[in-house]
Structures are given as structure tokens and as C-alpha cells.
Design a protein around this motif. Structure first.
Motif, PDB file in Angstrom:
ATOM      1  N   TRP A 124      74.608  11.400  -2.306  1.00  0.00           N
ATOM      2  CA  TRP A 124      74.296  10.000  -1.984  1.00  0.00           C
ATOM      3  C   TRP A 124      73.701   9.883  -0.578  1.00  0.00           C
ATOM      4  N   LYS A 125      74.053  10.807   0.283  1.00  0.00           N
ATOM      5  CA  LYS A 125      73.622  10.739   1.682  1.00  0.00           C
ATOM      6  C   LYS A 125      72.304  11.456   1.926  1.00  0.00           C
ATOM      7  N   TYR A 126      72.096  12.596   1.238  1.00  0.00           N
ATOM      8  CA  TYR A 126      70.895  13.414   1.456  1.00  0.00           C
ATOM      9  C   TYR A 126      70.006  13.382   0.216  1.00  0.00           C
ATOM     10  N   ASP A 127      68.680  13.342   0.443  1.00  0.00           N
ATOM     11  CA  ASP A 127      67.726  13.167  -0.658  1.00  0.00           C
ATOM     12  C   ASP A 127      67.494  14.431  -1.476  1.00  0.00           C
ATOM     13  N   TRP A 128      67.697  15.595  -0.876  1.00  0.00           N
ATOM     14  CA  TRP A 128      67.298  16.839  -1.524  1.00  0.00           C
ATOM     15  C   TRP A 128      68.478  17.813  -1.632  1.00  0.00           C
ATOM     16  N   VAL A 129      68.437  18.620  -2.686  1.00  0.00           N
ATOM     17  CA  VAL A 129      69.450  19.656  -2.918  1.00  0.00           C
ATOM     18  C   VAL A 129      68.760  20.976  -3.208  1.00  0.00           C
ATOM     19  N   LEU A 130      69.303  22.039  -2.626  1.00  0.00           N
ATOM     20  CA  LEU A 130      68.900  23.392  -2.993  1.00  0.00           C
ATOM     21  C   LEU A 130      70.033  23.977  -3.820  1.00  0.00           C
ATOM     22  N   ASP A 131      69.782  24.151  -5.113  1.00  0.00           N
ATOM     23  CA  ASP A 131      70.776  24.686  -6.045  1.00  0.00           C
ATOM     24  C   ASP A 131      70.570  26.197  -6.136  1.00  0.00           C
ATOM     25  N   LEU A 132      71.470  26.959  -5.511  1.00  0.00           N
ATOM     26  CA  LEU A 132      71.298  28.407  -5.387  1.00  0.00           C
ATOM     27  C   LEU A 132      72.029  29.148  -6.494  1.00  0.00           C
ATOM     28  N   ASP A 133      71.361  30.109  -7.069  1.00  0.00           N
ATOM     29  CA  ASP A 133      71.972  30.979  -8.070  1.00  0.00           C
ATOM     30  C   ASP A 133      71.717  32.425  -7.673  1.00  0.00           C
ATOM     31  N   ILE A 134      72.791  33.158  -7.330  1.00  0.00           N
ATOM     32  CA  ILE A 134      72.665  34.565  -6.942  1.00  0.00           C
ATOM     33  C   ILE A 134      72.713  35.428  -8.188  1.00  0.00           C
ATOM     34  N   GLU A 135      71.692  36.221  -8.379  1.00  0.00           N
ATOM     35  CA  GLU A 135      71.581  37.015  -9.596  1.00  0.00           C
ATOM     36  C   GLU A 135      72.576  38.187  -9.563  1.00  0.00           C
ATOM     37  N   GLY A 136      73.494  38.197 -10.555  1.00  0.00           N
ATOM     38  CA  GLY A 136      74.454  39.294 -10.688  1.00  0.00           C
ATOM     39  C   GLY A 136      75.251  39.558  -9.429  1.00  0.00           C
ATOM     40  N   PHE A 137      75.798  38.501  -8.835  1.00  0.00           N
ATOM     41  CA  PHE A 137      76.451  38.652  -7.532  1.00  0.00           C
ATOM     42  C   PHE A 137      77.557  39.704  -7.554  1.00  0.00           C
TER      43      PHE A 137
END
Length: 415
Positions: A128-141
Motif C-alpha cells: 500500500w505504501k510502495y508502488d513497485w515490488v521485486l518478487d525474487l525467486d532463487i533457482e534451486g536454493f
């Protein structure tokens, strides 16, 4: 006179670890010894673990590997033996109090007094506060944790050499396939081991959390194990952080998944512009624009979480596995006993935010119960309306029988 031990490990720690493992239950490992079988000679088995750990001669057996279904494929889980789970718990209980104080406030996974719902709640308020999101997915962490970096972090935080010794042995313990073949491990930690979540948090604390606080001190994020959401003020900032995080993780031996990592615009009633990606999944919830209503009855577009389509699909798969058609000799009360624990868990977790989105799941469950009634009673054969009416009357007479009935999702007697 008992010979001196290489390491001082109080025997009562092994007994406490056994109680932890017992409470968590779990399957047998490569030795096929269940918890019940282990306890048949409990005193002797506990002594063996303590004696070997204290003398430095404890070597973990191979980890039994199993494949479990996940969205878009399968996940490999490692199942240690009961004895090895106890040994790992000893180390975890000794190491965790040292590591907990240094972990980031926005690290939520596998930590005392923190939960996935806490992470979802904080993510919602920040969307609600910030306009953008970086949705991170680490491959085979879990499969790609660098052993040298991992051990460097462990040695930095404890001077107990026996912890160094056994953590390194667990990292290198081979996996054993169902056909008996063993797979050597030169990186990664088995997902499913007792010690693995703590080690994963320690690794990502330095690979991501502490690095983010140092390089981007004003940027907020939530991390649950390897599920990470970063909140940004502008498209320029989110794309810069995306590139720099990718470089940072690559330097630590990890890669971002090129397709699952997303830049997301948190679109709502006050945010203009058209962007391709306006939703993301986090811990079983999907964040996206939704129609909401104010306390005064006005409707508006809100960017908020609710149960994700992937989670609904997984729940439907669980329901399919119940195979109600085989329970026609049972009573309705028997079905309630079988499924209520599942349904209560789903409602408690997925009903926390936008609970009305759970209605489709509960309606589906009612249809399953109607199908069961049509199979059990000849008078309802091919008569769904009558079976629904019958169930509806029971629901209104005994609304506490099924958990979802208590929440008002009952078969209708008006059909």
C-alpha cells in the motif's frame, strides 16, 4: 573409568533433542527405523548418539531422498534417519540462540515467534505504501548453497569445533535414491533436514539480508526462507535493485530464476499507468488489485492478498485424494473427523486476508459431500438437489459438525 571425550556435550541435550524429534514425528530414513522402533531400545540408542558425538566419531548416514509434487514439477526432500534428526537437533539447539539475535527483523522463515502470516501482513501494508515490488525467486536454493561460504559463516559465529565438524559432515552427507544409489553432495543442504532451515537462514542473512541493509538501507523487504519480496518507490529503482541482487547472489553461487523473478506494479485505485505484471504470489497468497469496500460501504480498487489460484488447486488435489467414493460405508460424522483438521488449517491460514476468496474452496467441499451422499443413499442417486437439501438440513441442525459449516458455508436448503 570412562575415557575422556573429545567434546563436551551434556547427555541431557540428546534427551531433549529426542523429545523435539518425537513431537515433530516424521518418516524413517535409509535405515527404515521408525520413531517407534527407535524407542524400543531408547536408552541405548540415546547413549550411542551422545557417545559418538562426544568422541567426534559420529558420521551421518546417507539422506533418503523423495520426490514430492510442487507447482510446475517436483521438489526433492531429504529425510534423515531418526537418530540423525536427533543429532541435528542437538546442534540446532546449541547454535540457534547464537544466531537468532543477528538475524534480520524482516526474516520470517523457520524462526521462533515469527510466521508466514506475519510476513504476508507486513508485505500487504508495504504494498500500500510502495508502488513497485521485486518478487525474487532463487533457482534451486537449497541444492546450491556453497559449502565453503556456509562453513565460513558457521565458524564466524561459534568457536565450538564439534559444531563445525558435524555441520560440515551433514552438508557433505550423500543422498540415497529409492533404488539404493547414492549421490555425492559438493554443494547444497538437504531440504527436510532439521539443521537445514537454520543454515539456510544464516546463508541468506549474509548473501541477501545484511547486504541489502548495507547497500539499500532505506529499502524494505520480507524474506521467508528463499521467498523474497522487495518494495521499491519507482520502476527505475526496482530494475536497478533487480540487476544488483542478481549480481550479488551470483557472487554467492546462486542464480535468480529468469522466469519466476518478476517486477510488479502494485496497481490500485490511486495508481495510474498500465503495466504487464500487476500481481505476484507470496507464501500461498496472491497479491493483486481487488474490489474492496470501505466501512462506509463505498467500493474501490485495493492491492491486497488472498488465497492464490495455485493454493486452491493444491487444496482441490488434496480433496481428490480423500476419495469420498470409498467412504460410502461410513457415517457423515466419520467424514467430519477425517477432514476437519485439514479444513481448519486452511481456514486459519488462507482465511486471514480476504476470507471470502475461500468460499469457492468451501463450496467445492460441499459438492464433494453431496456426491458422497448420492453414492451412499439410493434415494439420492442422480438427485443432487435432494442430496443438497438433506445436507443443508443437517448443517442447520448441527452447524458445528464440519468446520466450514461453522463459518457459514453450508449447503442450501433452498435448492
Amino acid at each position: 573409568m570412562e575415557e575422556a571425550k573429545s567434546f563436551y556435550i551434556p547427555e541431557h541435550l540428546v534427551w531433549i533433542a529426542h523429545m523435539c524429534v518425537k513431537n515433530n514425528k516424521g518418516a524413517a530414513g535409509v535405515d527404515a527405523v521408525s520413531l517407534e522402533e527407535f524407542e524400543k531400545d531408547l536408552d541405548n540408542n540415546i547413549y550411542k548418539i551422545w557417545n559418538r558425538m562426544s568422541s567426534g566419531s559420529y558420521f551421518p548416514p546417507p539422506v533418503r531422498t523423495v520426490q514430492i509434487p510442487k507447482t510446475g514439477g517436483k521438489r526433492t526432500l531429504g529425510i534423515p534417519t531418526v537418530a540423525d534428526r536427533i543429532a541435528q537437533t542437538v546442534v540446532k539447539r546449541c547454535l540457534e540462540p547464537t544466531l537468532e539475535p543477528i538475524f534480520d527483523v524482516d526474516s520470517y522463515g523457520y524462526r521462533p515467534r515469527k510466521s508466514a502470516l506475519d510476513a504476508v501482513k507486513v508485505a500487504r501494508s508495504r504494498c500500500w505504501k510502495y508502488d513497485w515490488v521485486l518478487d525474487l525467486d532463487i533457482e534451486g536454493f537449497f541444492d546450491n548453497i556453497d559449502h565453503d561460504l556456509m562453513m565460513k559463516a558457521v565458524r564466524f559465529h561459534t568457536s565450538d569445533r564439534w559444531i563445525w565438524l558435524y555441520v560440515e559432515r551433514w552438508l557433505k552427507a550423500p543422498g540415497q535414491l529409492p533404488d539404493g544409489r547414492q549421490i555425492a553432495r559438493d554443494k547444497g543442504t538437504p531440504q527436510g533436514g532439521v539443521i537445514s532451515p537454520l543454515l539456510a537462514n544464516l546463508f541468506l542473512h549474509y548473501a541477501f539480508d545484511a547486504w541489502m541493509r548495507r547497500i539499500y538501507p532505506g529499502v524494505q523487504f520480507e524474506r521467508y526462507a528463499d521467498d523474497i519480496v522487495v518494495h521499491c518507490q519507482s520502476e527505475k529503482q526496482v530494475r536497478e535493485i533487480h540487476q544488483n541482487v542478481a549480481d550479488r547472489l551470483r557472487n554467492c553461487g546462486l542464480e535468480l530464476h529468469p522466469e519466476k523473478t518478476k517486477v510488479v506494479y502494485c496497481k490500485d485505485a490511486n495508481r495510474r499507468g498500465n503495466y504487464d505484471t500487476i500481481s505476484f504470489d507470496f507464501l500461498g497468497y496472491q497479491f493483486r488489485p481487488r474490489i474492496s469496500r470501505t466501512r462506509w460501504g463505498r467500493y474501490f480498487v485495493n492491492f491486497t492478498p488472498a488465497i492464490s489460484p495455485k493454493s486452491i488447486k493444491r487444496i482441490f488435489e488434496v480433496m481428490r485424494g480423500w476419495q469420498f467414493s470409498r467412504w460410502t460405508s461410513s457415517k457423515l460424522e466419520d467424514l467430519a473427523t477425517m477432514i476437519n483438521l485439514y479444513v481448519k488449517g486452511w481456514i486459519n491460514y488462507y482465511g486471514k486476508f480476504c476470507p471470502s476468496e475461500m468460499n469457492s474452496v468451501m463450496f467445492h467441499l460441499n459438492r464433494k459431500l453431496v456426491s458422497w451422499a448420492m453414492r451412499k443413499y439410493k434415494r439420492f442417486r442422480f438427485r443432487a438437489r435432494k442430496a443438497t437439501y438433506w445436507l443443508g438440513k443437517i448443517a442447520h441442525r448441527d452447524p458445528a459438525l464440519f468446520v466450514h459449516w461453522r463459518h457459514g458455508i453450508k449447503p442450501s436448503t433452498g435448492q
